[in-house]
Design a protein around this motif. Sequence first.
Motif, PDB file in Angstrom:
ATOM      1  N   PHE A 242      44.029  35.247  50.893  1.00 56.35           N
ATOM      2  CA  PHE A 242      45.337  34.767  51.316  1.00 56.35           C
ATOM      3  C   PHE A 242      46.292  35.923  51.577  1.00 56.35           C
ATOM      4  N   ILE A 243      46.389  36.861  50.643  1.00 52.64           N
ATOM      5  CA  ILE A 243      47.374  37.934  50.810  1.00 52.64           C
ATOM      6  C   ILE A 243      46.940  38.898  51.907  1.00 52.64           C
ATOM      7  N   LEU A 244      45.627  39.138  52.066  1.00 52.17           N
ATOM      8  CA  LEU A 244      45.175  39.984  53.171  1.00 52.17           C
ATOM      9  C   LEU A 244      45.505  39.331  54.506  1.00 52.17           C
ATOM     10  N   LEU A 245      45.354  38.015  54.569  1.00 49.13           N
ATOM     11  CA  LEU A 245      45.653  37.287  55.795  1.00 49.13           C
ATOM     12  C   LEU A 245      47.147  37.310  56.073  1.00 49.13           C
ATOM     13  N   PHE A 246      47.948  36.893  55.079  1.00 47.54           N
ATOM     14  CA  PHE A 246      49.386  36.736  55.314  1.00 47.54           C
ATOM     15  C   PHE A 246      50.070  38.082  55.504  1.00 47.54           C
ATOM     16  N   ALA A 247      49.901  38.984  54.536  1.00 43.02           N
ATOM     17  CA  ALA A 247      50.567  40.285  54.619  1.00 43.02           C
ATOM     18  C   ALA A 247      50.022  41.103  55.779  1.00 43.02           C
ATOM     19  N   GLY A 248      48.693  41.010  56.000  1.00 45.26           N
ATOM     20  CA  GLY A 248      48.083  41.809  57.049  1.00 45.26           C
ATOM     21  C   GLY A 248      48.553  41.423  58.434  1.00 45.26           C
ATOM     22  N   PHE A 249      48.673  40.120  58.689  1.00 44.94           N
ATOM     23  CA  PHE A 249      49.001  39.748  60.061  1.00 44.94           C
ATOM     24  C   PHE A 249      50.496  39.905  60.342  1.00 44.94           C
ATOM     25  N   GLU A 250      51.384  39.504  59.393  1.00 45.44           N
ATOM     26  CA  GLU A 250      52.809  39.580  59.726  1.00 45.44           C
ATOM     27  C   GLU A 250      53.292  41.027  59.828  1.00 45.44           C
ATOM     28  N   THR A 251      52.759  41.899  58.986  1.00 46.14           N
ATOM     29  CA  THR A 251      53.117  43.311  59.101  1.00 46.14           C
ATOM     30  C   THR A 251      52.763  43.845  60.486  1.00 46.14           C
ATOM     31  N   THR A 252      51.594  43.477  60.992  1.00 44.70           N
ATOM     32  CA  THR A 252      51.161  43.990  62.295  1.00 44.70           C
ATOM     33  C   THR A 252      51.919  43.338  63.439  1.00 44.70           C
ATOM     34  N   VAL A 253      52.252  42.050  63.325  1.00 49.17           N
ATOM     35  CA  VAL A 253      53.111  41.411  64.331  1.00 49.17           C
ATOM     36  C   VAL A 253      54.387  42.225  64.508  1.00 49.17           C
ATOM     37  N   ASN A 254      55.017  42.577  63.373  1.00 43.98           N
ATOM     38  CA  ASN A 254      56.292  43.291  63.436  1.00 43.98           C
ATOM     39  C   ASN A 254      56.118  44.746  63.869  1.00 43.98           C
ATOM     40  N   LEU A 255      55.027  45.375  63.463  1.00 43.75           N
ATOM     41  CA  LEU A 255      54.760  46.735  63.912  1.00 43.75           C
ATOM     42  C   LEU A 255      54.677  46.776  65.436  1.00 43.75           C
ATOM     43  N   ILE A 256      53.916  45.862  66.029  1.00 45.21           N
ATOM     44  CA  ILE A 256      53.750  45.841  67.486  1.00 45.21           C
ATOM     45  C   ILE A 256      55.063  45.444  68.159  1.00 45.21           C
ATOM     46  N   GLY A 257      55.689  44.365  67.685  1.00 40.23           N
ATOM     47  CA  GLY A 257      56.923  43.874  68.313  1.00 40.23           C
ATOM     48  C   GLY A 257      58.063  44.862  68.204  1.00 40.23           C
ATOM     49  N   ASN A 258      58.329  45.351  66.993  1.00 36.69           N
ATOM     50  CA  ASN A 258      59.414  46.321  66.816  1.00 36.69           C
ATOM     51  C   ASN A 258      59.121  47.608  67.581  1.00 36.69           C
ATOM     52  N   GLY A 259      57.848  48.038  67.556  1.00 32.16           N
ATOM     53  CA  GLY A 259      57.492  49.271  68.244  1.00 32.16           C
ATOM     54  C   GLY A 259      57.711  49.180  69.739  1.00 32.16           C
ATOM     55  N   LEU A 260      57.306  48.057  70.348  1.00 31.55           N
ATOM     56  CA  LEU A 260      57.495  47.890  71.791  1.00 31.55           C
ATOM     57  C   LEU A 260      58.975  47.793  72.130  1.00 31.55           C
ATOM     58  N   ARG A 261      59.736  47.098  71.321  1.00 37.26           N
ATOM     59  CA  ARG A 261      61.181  47.002  71.565  1.00 37.26           C
ATOM     60  C   ARG A 261      61.833  48.382  71.488  1.00 37.26           C
ATOM     61  N   THR A 262      61.424  49.198  70.520  1.00 35.70           N
ATOM     62  CA  THR A 262      61.972  50.546  70.398  1.00 35.70           C
ATOM     63  C   THR A 262      61.621  51.388  71.615  1.00 35.70           C
ATOM     64  N   LEU A 263      60.389  51.302  72.069  1.00 36.02           N
ATOM     65  CA  LEU A 263      59.983  52.091  73.246  1.00 36.02           C
ATOM     66  C   LEU A 263      60.722  51.646  74.502  1.00 36.02           C
ATOM     67  N   LEU A 264      60.967  50.354  74.653  1.00 38.84           N
ATOM     68  CA  LEU A 264      61.716  49.875  75.813  1.00 38.84           C
ATOM     69  C   LEU A 264      63.152  50.380  75.791  1.00 38.84           C
ATOM     70  N   ALA A 265      63.676  50.626  74.587  1.00 32.92           N
ATOM     71  CA  ALA A 265      65.049  51.124  74.462  1.00 32.92           C
ATOM     72  C   ALA A 265      65.133  52.642  74.572  1.00 32.92           C
ATOM     73  N   HIS A 266      63.993  53.329  74.607  1.00 31.95           N
ATOM     74  CA  HIS A 266      63.954  54.791  74.684  1.00 31.95           C
ATOM     75  C   HIS A 266      63.006  55.190  75.816  1.00 31.95           C
ATOM     76  N   PRO A 267      63.454  55.073  77.068  1.00 31.29           N
ATOM     77  CA  PRO A 267      62.547  55.309  78.206  1.00 31.29           C
ATOM     78  C   PRO A 267      61.955  56.709  78.255  1.00 31.29           C
ATOM     79  N   GLY A 268      62.686  57.728  77.800  1.00 31.29           N
ATOM     80  CA  GLY A 268      62.140  59.085  77.814  1.00 31.29           C
ATOM     81  C   GLY A 268      60.960  59.222  76.883  1.00 31.29           C
ATOM     82  N   ALA A 269      61.094  58.711  75.662  1.00 37.08           N
ATOM     83  CA  ALA A 269      59.998  58.769  74.695  1.00 37.08           C
ATOM     84  C   ALA A 269      58.817  57.945  75.183  1.00 37.08           C
TER      85      ALA A 269
END
Length: 429
Positions: A242-269
Motif C-alpha cells: 500500500f505505501i509503496l503504491l501510494f507514496a511511490g506514485f503521488e511523489t512521481t506525479v508531482n515530480l513530473i508535473g512540478n518539474g515540467l511546470r518549472t521548465l516551462l517557466a524557465h525557457p533558457g534552462a
Amino acid sequence: MTCPVTGGGIPPGPELFTREFVADPYPAYAHLRAHAPVHRTTLPSGVEAWLVTRYADARQALADQRLSKDPRHSEAAWKQGKVGVPGEQRSGVGAHLLNLDPPDHTRLRRLVSKAFTPRRAEDFRPRVQELTDRFIDGFAASGEADLIHDFAFPLPIYAICDLLGVPEEDQDDFRTWAGMMIRHGSGPRGGVARAVRHMRTYLRELIHRKRGDLGDDLISGLIRASDHGEHLTEDEAAAMAFILLFAGFETTVNLIGNGLRTLLAHPGARAALQREPDERIGPAVEELLRYDGPVELATWRFTTCATPIGGVVIPAGEPVLVVLASADRDAERFAEPDKLDLSRADNPHLAFGHGIHYCIGAPLARLEGQIAITTLLRRLPDLELADPDAELRWRGGLIMRGLQRLPVRFTPEPAAKPGPEPTPPAPAK
C-alpha cells in the motif's frame, strides 16, 4: 483557516495555508527561516504542530530518534484517527515504514530492501520508456493536453502497478482509487477512506493468490523476503504494498508535473536541457526536486521527550513537521537558493528525506522523472502553456505539493502510419 506568521515578537509576514500560500509558499517559508525557524502553528485541520524550516535543523530532525514516527506517541486527535490518511490505521494498512520506529522499522526496511533495490528499478527502464511513449502517443497528434491528467498521473500509477505485479486487467481500478486519494486528499474524507479500503481488500487478496504462484514482481519479492528466517506477515506485506503504491506514485506525479511546470517557466534552462538531454538530465532532475519538489513537508513525527531543535525545546508528545520545501531554499546551505540552476553540482537536497526514513522508492522516482521529461521535450520540442496568463491551481493538502492541471499546447506530431500486419504464428505441430 489562515494563520498569519506572527506572535512572540515575530514581525508580521505572509499568511500560512491561504490560496496564495498554496500557490507560492516560498516567501512565507523565507520569513519563517529568518524570524521563527522552529514555529508552532495551527494547521487547517485544527491540529497544532511545529514547523521546522531551516536546512540544518531539518536534517537534524529527520535523523533524530527522539522524534517518533509512531502515531501512538501523538496527541489524542491522532490516536482517534482524526488526521492523517483516513482509515489507514483502522484498515490494517498502517503498519508500514512511514509509521514505524526501530526495531520494527529496521526489520521491515531490511526485508523490503531485498525486494525493492536500485537494480530492480534500473531493470525497469525499458518498461518505463514504453509506458512514457504510450501516454504521449495518446495526445501527441492533438496539439494540446493536460500534462497532469494525460501524462504525469497515469505514467507512475501504471508503472508501480507493473512493478508490484498487479495484473493488467486490474490496473484501471488502481487508477480510479489513486485518483480518489489525490482528489480528496484535503477534501471529503470519505473518498480517501473508500479508496484505502478498496486497496487494502484487493492487495490482501492479491498477496494470498500470489503465495501459490510467485513471480518476478515486487509483491512476490515481498512474500519471499526473509530475515533470519522471519517472513513478512500478510498484513505487513499488504501495508508495505500500500505505501509503496501510494507514496511511490503521488511523489512521481508531482515530480513530473512540478518539474515540467518549472521548465516551462524557465525557457533558457529548458533550452539548455533540450540541447544536451542525456548529459544534463541527471543533475537537472535533482535541481527540479530541490527547487519545487513533490513533497512539501516530511510525514508526521512526534516528540517522545522534550527535544531541542533550532534553539527551541519542543515538549514531549508534540507533532513536528519538517518543511522540506523550506529547507531546500535555505541560503545557509544553497547558493542563490531561489534561482533554478540545472547544472548545480553541490545539491544535497532533502526532497526524498534523510536518515532511516529516506524514501526507498527514490531510484524509481528519479528514473521515471528523467525518462518522462526528456522524452516529452524531445517529442514535443515547442511545448508551451496553453494560456500563459492563466493561474495554475495546486491541489490542497499538507504533505504533498502538486498541480491540479497543467494545460499545454504544441505542434501536433504527425499521426503514425500503420505498420505491416503482424505475421501470424506458425500452426502448432
